[in-house]
Design a protein around this motif. Structure first.
Motif, short mmCIF file in Angstrom:
data_model
loop_
_atom_site.label_atom_id
_atom_site.label_comp_id
_atom_site.label_asym_id
_atom_site.label_seq_id
_atom_site.Cartn_x
_atom_site.Cartn_y
_atom_site.Cartn_z
N GLN A 105 -51.14 29.58 -6.81
CA GLN A 105 -50.57 30.97 -6.80
C GLN A 105 -49.83 31.05 -8.20
N HIS A 106 -50.33 32.16 -8.74
CA HIS A 106 -49.70 32.26 -9.99
C HIS A 106 -48.90 33.68 -10.15
N VAL A 107 -48.20 33.89 -11.17
CA VAL A 107 -47.56 34.97 -11.65
C VAL A 107 -48.27 35.41 -12.82
N GLY A 108 -48.32 36.82 -13.24
CA GLY A 108 -48.97 37.14 -14.39
C GLY A 108 -48.15 37.75 -15.49
N PHE A 117 -45.96 40.49 -13.29
CA PHE A 117 -46.58 40.99 -11.82
C PHE A 117 -46.86 39.96 -10.93
N GLY A 118 -47.05 40.27 -9.68
CA GLY A 118 -47.33 39.24 -8.71
C GLY A 118 -46.22 38.26 -8.07
N VAL A 120 -54.02 38.75 -19.84
CA VAL A 120 -52.77 38.23 -19.11
C VAL A 120 -52.46 36.53 -19.19
N LEU A 121 -51.21 36.52 -19.43
CA LEU A 121 -50.98 34.76 -19.48
C LEU A 121 -50.40 34.50 -18.01
N SER A 142 -50.08 26.79 -17.54
CA SER A 142 -50.12 28.17 -17.93
C SER A 142 -51.90 28.24 -18.41
N TYR A 143 -52.54 29.59 -18.49
CA TYR A 143 -53.64 29.74 -19.03
C TYR A 143 -53.77 31.30 -19.21
#
Length: 224
Positions: A54-57, A87-88, A111-112, A35-36
């Motif tokens: 690829q990430h989710v926010g 999202f995402g 956003v995390l 995470s960031y």
């Protein structure tokens, strides 16, 4: 747990994605998810794909709009995410480029980001709280699908008046009150309803003159 880690965990413990996960496990989970956190100014585009994958926010502060742009450059507001919402996730699951839609911060936003691959695959430690995260993730995906269905329900109405009333009725049901506060500005609301702001403003005024609604800025009252 260090003091810094505890402060981080406390910050995120009310996020729905982490529901049912003990405070002492959050720091380990966030590390595992790579995470960031990133902050955005109003109007900035939010990318979910980076050199980290690829990430989710998860919206920690502010609001994020999910937009679809047509070939003429016109934007349609598909849905919007407020604090605590993700999202995402759909695009990540489909392994598609996030250029199909764009995510834009409609206010100053924080956003995390979590690795989608790490989120949906249990690591070798098989931690119980990771299973809880996956369960929460699918629950939130279901809620997002419901939001998109609500968008279809509103925009499928035959007239602008019916679209406005369907949207306001939906918000009243969510807030369990005829006195409601909208999170969208007039411009964003018009975009969500797939109309122009002038036409929507005229119809809102007509509805107020007819005693059906009343409003002051983003506060509305449904009278009839």
């Amino acid at each position: 747990m260090t003091k810094a880690a505890q402060d981080t965990s406390i910050k995120y413990r009310d996020v729905p994605l982490f529901k049912g996960i003990a405070l002492e496990n959050l720091d380990a989970l966030l590390f595992c998810m790579r995470s960031y956190v990133h902050s955005y100014k109003k109007g900035e585009h939010i990318r979910l794909r980076s050199e980290r994958g690829q990430h989710v926010g998860i919206v920690l502060k502010g609001t994020v709009h999910m937009l679809k742009t047509d070939v003429w450059g016109n934007d349609t507001l598909l849905t919007y995410m407020s604090e605590g919402e993700i999202f995402g996730e759909s695009l990540s699951a489909l392994q598609e480029e996030d250029s199909y839609v764009t995510f834009v911060s409609s206010t100053a936003t924080e956003v995390l980001f979590l690795s989608f691959d790490k989120a949906i695959h249990v690591c070798k430690n098989r931690c119980v709280f990771h299973y809880q995260l996956i369960e929460n993730l699918f629950d939130l995906i279901g809620r997002k699908n419901r939001q998109l269905m609500e968008k279809i329900e509103v925009t499928s109405q035959s007239s602008l008046r019916e679209k406005i009333l369907a949207y306001l009725s939906m918000q009243a049901q969510k807030q369990n009150s005829r006195y409601i506060t909208l999170s969208l500005s007039r411009t964003d609301m018009a975009q969500f309803l797939c109309t122009n702001r002038s036409a929507m403003t005229r119809e809102l005024s007509n509805l107020r003159e007819q005693g059906i609604i009343d409003f002051d800025k983003n506060t509305f009252v449904l009278k009839k």
